[in-house]
Design a protein around this motif. Sequence first.
Motif, PDB file in Angstrom:
ATOM      1  N   PRO A 143      11.663  -9.303 -11.075  1.00 30.64           N
ATOM      2  CA  PRO A 143      10.495  -9.411 -11.968  1.00 30.64           C
ATOM      3  C   PRO A 143      10.229  -8.109 -12.719  1.00 30.64           C
ATOM      4  O   PRO A 143      10.356  -7.016 -12.168  1.00 30.64           O
ATOM      5  N   ALA A 144       9.868  -8.256 -13.981  1.00 28.60           N
ATOM      6  CA  ALA A 144       9.520  -7.086 -14.796  1.00 28.60           C
ATOM      7  C   ALA A 144       8.207  -6.480 -14.354  1.00 28.60           C
ATOM      8  O   ALA A 144       7.915  -5.322 -14.686  1.00 28.60           O
ATOM      9  N   SER A 145       7.441  -7.228 -13.577  1.00 29.47           N
ATOM     10  CA  SER A 145       6.173  -6.682 -13.092  1.00 29.47           C
ATOM     11  C   SER A 145       6.385  -5.625 -12.021  1.00 29.47           C
ATOM     12  O   SER A 145       5.539  -4.741 -11.828  1.00 29.47           O
ATOM     13  N   PHE A 146       7.527  -5.684 -11.304  1.00 27.50           N
ATOM     14  CA  PHE A 146       7.804  -4.672 -10.271  1.00 27.50           C
ATOM     15  C   PHE A 146       8.625  -3.520 -10.856  1.00 27.50           C
ATOM     16  O   PHE A 146       8.208  -2.367 -10.830  1.00 27.50           O
ATOM     17  N   PHE A 147       9.816  -3.850 -11.371  1.00 22.10           N
ATOM     18  CA  PHE A 147      10.619  -2.826 -12.045  1.00 22.10           C
ATOM     19  C   PHE A 147      10.099  -2.735 -13.481  1.00 22.10           C
ATOM     20  O   PHE A 147      10.656  -3.324 -14.409  1.00 22.10           O
ATOM     21  N   SER A 148       9.013  -2.034 -13.667  1.00 21.41           N
ATOM     22  CA  SER A 148       8.309  -2.030 -14.949  1.00 21.41           C
ATOM     23  C   SER A 148       9.158  -1.384 -16.041  1.00 21.41           C
ATOM     24  O   SER A 148       9.669  -0.270 -15.855  1.00 21.41           O
ATOM     25  N   PRO A 149       9.329  -2.064 -17.166  1.00 22.25           N
ATOM     26  CA  PRO A 149      10.061  -1.461 -18.303  1.00 22.25           C
ATOM     27  C   PRO A 149       9.202  -0.517 -19.126  1.00 22.25           C
ATOM     28  O   PRO A 149       9.656  -0.050 -20.169  1.00 22.25           O
ATOM     29  N   GLU A 156      10.138   1.835   4.365  1.00 25.09           N
ATOM     30  CA  GLU A 156       9.655   1.488   5.703  1.00 25.09           C
ATOM     31  C   GLU A 156       8.311   2.124   6.016  1.00 25.09           C
ATOM     32  O   GLU A 156       7.764   1.921   7.108  1.00 25.09           O
ATOM     33  N   LYS A 157       7.778   2.913   5.110  1.00 23.19           N
ATOM     34  CA  LYS A 157       6.494   3.545   5.340  1.00 23.19           C
ATOM     35  C   LYS A 157       5.403   2.481   5.369  1.00 23.19           C
ATOM     36  O   LYS A 157       5.417   1.546   4.568  1.00 23.19           O
ATOM     37  N   ALA A 158       4.491   2.649   6.266  1.00 20.47           N
ATOM     38  CA  ALA A 158       3.428   1.653   6.428  1.00 20.47           C
ATOM     39  C   ALA A 158       2.614   1.526   5.143  1.00 20.47           C
ATOM     40  O   ALA A 158       2.283   2.522   4.508  1.00 20.47           O
ATOM     41  N   GLY A 159       2.303   0.273   4.773  1.00 19.01           N
ATOM     42  CA  GLY A 159       1.499   0.014   3.587  1.00 19.01           C
ATOM     43  C   GLY A 159       2.281  -0.013   2.293  1.00 19.01           C
ATOM     44  O   GLY A 159       1.699  -0.160   1.231  1.00 19.01           O
ATOM     45  N   THR A 160       3.595   0.129   2.353  1.00 15.24           N
ATOM     46  CA  THR A 160       4.435   0.130   1.141  1.00 15.24           C
ATOM     47  C   THR A 160       4.847  -1.299   0.814  1.00 15.24           C
ATOM     48  O   THR A 160       5.342  -2.031   1.697  1.00 15.24           O
ATOM     49  N   TYR A 161       4.646  -1.696  -0.442  1.00 12.18           N
ATOM     50  CA  TYR A 161       5.050  -3.032  -0.883  1.00 12.18           C
ATOM     51  C   TYR A 161       6.412  -2.961  -1.550  1.00 12.18           C
ATOM     52  O   TYR A 161       6.610  -2.195  -2.507  1.00 12.18           O
ATOM     53  N   PHE A 162       7.350  -3.748  -1.053  1.00 10.52           N
ATOM     54  CA  PHE A 162       8.682  -3.826  -1.644  1.00 10.52           C
ATOM     55  C   PHE A 162       9.169  -5.252  -1.466  1.00 10.52           C
ATOM     56  O   PHE A 162       9.348  -5.724  -0.328  1.00 10.52           O
ATOM     57  N   PRO A 163       9.349  -6.010  -2.559  1.00 15.62           N
ATOM     58  CA  PRO A 163       9.671  -7.444  -2.431  1.00 15.62           C
ATOM     59  C   PRO A 163      11.105  -7.736  -2.013  1.00 15.62           C
ATOM     60  O   PRO A 163      11.454  -8.899  -1.839  1.00 15.62           O
ATOM     61  N   PHE A 164      11.938  -6.714  -1.878  1.00 22.18           N
ATOM     62  CA  PHE A 164      13.349  -6.952  -1.566  1.00 22.18           C
ATOM     63  C   PHE A 164      13.719  -6.272  -0.247  1.00 22.18           C
ATOM     64  O   PHE A 164      14.707  -5.536  -0.159  1.00 22.18           O
ATOM     65  N   VAL A 165      12.926  -6.516   0.803  1.00 20.81           N
ATOM     66  CA  VAL A 165      13.151  -5.867   2.101  1.00 20.81           C
ATOM     67  C   VAL A 165      14.461  -6.322   2.717  1.00 20.81           C
ATOM     68  O   VAL A 165      15.213  -5.520   3.298  1.00 20.81           O
ATOM     69  N   ASP A 166      14.763  -7.629   2.605  1.00 15.04           N
ATOM     70  CA  ASP A 166      16.017  -8.126   3.185  1.00 15.04           C
ATOM     71  C   ASP A 166      17.211  -7.445   2.549  1.00 15.04           C
ATOM     72  O   ASP A 166      18.164  -7.045   3.239  1.00 15.04           O
ATOM     73  N   ALA A 167      17.189  -7.305   1.231  1.00  8.49           N
ATOM     74  CA  ALA A 167      18.294  -6.625   0.560  1.00  8.49           C
ATOM     75  C   ALA A 167      18.376  -5.169   0.995  1.00  8.49           C
ATOM     76  O   ALA A 167      19.476  -4.633   1.202  1.00  8.49           O
ATOM     77  N   ALA A 168      17.223  -4.531   1.199  1.00  2.97           N
ATOM     78  CA  ALA A 168      17.235  -3.135   1.642  1.00  2.97           C
ATOM     79  C   ALA A 168      17.824  -2.995   3.032  1.00  2.97           C
ATOM     80  O   ALA A 168      18.592  -2.055   3.321  1.00  2.97           O
TER      81      ALA A 168
END
Length: 876
Positions: free
Chosen positions: A205-211, A221-233
């Motif tokens: 999504p362009a909303s996350f990787f902002s152009p 892995e830091k607490a409170g961090t939002y990352f929609p691709f955790v499985d890929a990480a």
Amino acid sequence: MYSSSPTARLRIIWWVITFLLPVAAWGLARLSLPFFHPGVGVFFIAAACISAVLSGLPGALVGGLLNTLALNGFVYLYAPSNSATSSELWSALLVAVALIIGLARQKWSAAEMVAGRLSSDLARLRDELESQRSDLKRFHDLSVRLSSNLELQRLLSDVLTSVSALQKTDLAMLLLLPERTSQTLQVATFTGFTADQIKLFGELPASFFSPDRRVLIEDIEKAGTYFPFVDAANQVGFRSVFSTPIINARGDALGVVVTFFRKPHSPSDRQSRLVELYARQASNALDNARLYHESLQTLAVEQQRTAVLRALAEASVKINSALALDSLLQIITDQARNIVGARQALTTLLPKGEWNRSITCVSVAEGQSTLEFAPESSEMFMLACNLNKPVRLNAGSRAYAWGPVRRATDAVVHGWLAAPLLTRDGRNLGLIQLSHKLNGEFSPDDEAILVQLTHMASVAIDNVRLYREAQEKIAETRRAQEMLERGKESMQLAQQYVGIGIWEWDLQTGELVWSDEIRRLHGIEVEKFDGRYESWMETIVSEDRQHVHHSITHALVSKGEYEVQYRVVFADKSLHWLEARGRTIVMGDVPVRILGVAMDVTSRKAAEQTLRQSEKVAATGRLAASIAHEINNPLASVMNALYILRTNSKMPETALVYVKTAEEELARVVHITKQTLGFYREISSPVMSSVPQLFEEVLAAYDARIEQSQIMVHKDFSDVGQLAAFPSELRQVFSNLILNSIEAISGPHSNIYIRVKQADDGLGRAGIRVTVADDGCGIPAENMSHIFEPFFSTKDSKGTGLGLWVSQGIVQKHQGKLRLRSRTKEGLHGTCCVVFLPFATVEISSEDEPLPAMEQHVGDTLPKDAAVSKDNQSAA
């Protein structure tokens, strides 16, 4: 590299040496005592100095103290004969030398420490500069690669490789926006990932990787961090993400460069700026690559279009070169099939729209069989012709409009394209049909090509039809040209004998074109005139040039006609008058040319001068008659008085009364005679004259007639000063105006209004305005346009028709203006004449020369209240 401070072990060794040195000095002094008795203190001083050198100021203090004690002890034990003063001196010297050397050693150590720090800083700066140079070289190499390569995928790979190398990571991807309004990004290229790992990300999504801005996640892995691709990480094994937008020079977002780090990471400001530079370079490269590919596509389209245009041009040459109808139809059919790329073409010509007399021509591609087309009598053929527009049916199409009338012929089944042969005036000559395009389907471009061919074919068919007519017209044109040449010769001959020349002035180029006759009128040989406006002006008498130029300028500004008279001098010094008339040709409200004629009016000018002289003689005659009338009564009185004297022999006293009367009347005769002589006194040059005085003299001449007609004269003379003029000619003008007013008044108790005052003519010239108005019968409107023409009169046999014409010439000679307005309405009738005479004039022509042609203001009308009536007794 210098050490900033000595190690602990080295310091211990130095202190041990410091404590051992006094012992060593004691031993050396003991050994040298027999040989070097006076200077044993030298050994202790040397020991103190060594301690100061090794340990600095602390060592100097300790060493100086120990060696001083050792020196005094040694002297006490082994050299008691030395005085106490000598020992004290040696001790003071030892302490001073030790302190000086210790202080110097302390400064030296401080300098060593500063030098060490500077060396470290320089090394660090050298490393940083080397790193920056490496980064700049990498950026330069990337710029060179991007500028020398226009392949999009390779450009993106080079950018991504350079960014990952800069950030020292093996995981990176470059994402692009398919459209400006897209909400998701597409992976354009990647490094360090496999194709299966890329699929783990799914939609980006362009909303996350902002152009539009940078995105940094230092630790996923830091607490409170939002990352929609955790499985890929987790599967790929990265902990940190950093993205930089790709924005071009216009501010449009193109995509994002994303780098991944296997450990928590935060890029430095320098790295961030460099990545932004790389992204900016990537945006420029993307724009250039896209423009390059678009230009390639445009070039391919243009090349195809050029090939079609070239084929159409060649077809046009072949079509237009055919003069026989059969060969023309075959060329049209072959060219239509070849250019469009069809399997078969059919051209049908309908002479004069007759279906039963059609002419058909077929063209089939090499190696192809003939297809069946709809016959001319079919509804489909007739409808295609009557629509007067192209028709296109692709293979297998089921066009609703054609379903009811279409016959399933081979030509239609495989695709059909038809266009009517239309002339410029809308006549239908026939139809061109194409079937089964060899490569693909018939397109709108094919339709446009066929329409263009039908236009060329229609013109060519008409050309063939008109060819024979053209041959006949050529012969007729040749005869017309011969007649035109004869007419031109006749025109030149007529111009020569009539004295009229034709000219044209091109305002765009400044070229002035003259006929041979107009050159002769100006006394110029044909080969000596260069066609320039300035050269023409040089042929005109210098006094007339400004007036001619002003007239032409006025015609250009007003975009109308112009008429002017001027003088030219021939090589034999003879003076000639020419009259030029022209019209301004305007295109788009811009004057582009002036066309006109010029004629010799020298003879007419001479005749006009003769007429003026004749009018002057006539005016003199009328004045003489008036004077004779005035003299008649005094002469009668004189005669009666003389008669009485002659018949009365005694001559009584009363005779003296008659004698006195005779003398008075004779004095009156003398006075009238003087007035008459002053009225017609000739002068050769203008003199300062008073306009009111001239009017008084004219009115005095008409006193008797004014009194007899019971006319009231209203005079309003202002103090206007004097002007340079010919007084006799102005008397003639004023006499004509007064006489016209007297003769226009039919009944008693009428009025004549005369006003003289200073004024200007609206062009900045100051002068005297003379107004003469009456409440007579007026001049009819249909005669107003002729009143200044010679020999035109409204007074039947009373006048010669030359008064106003001569007056006009005299006023123009004085560079003035004469205007007149009149009304004949009931209760509102009369005539008003206005004469304007400027104070400052150029040299006035003498009486013997023809009058100069001034600008024609004399026909101008006055305001409507200029005419007077019995209800409004005021002069204009």
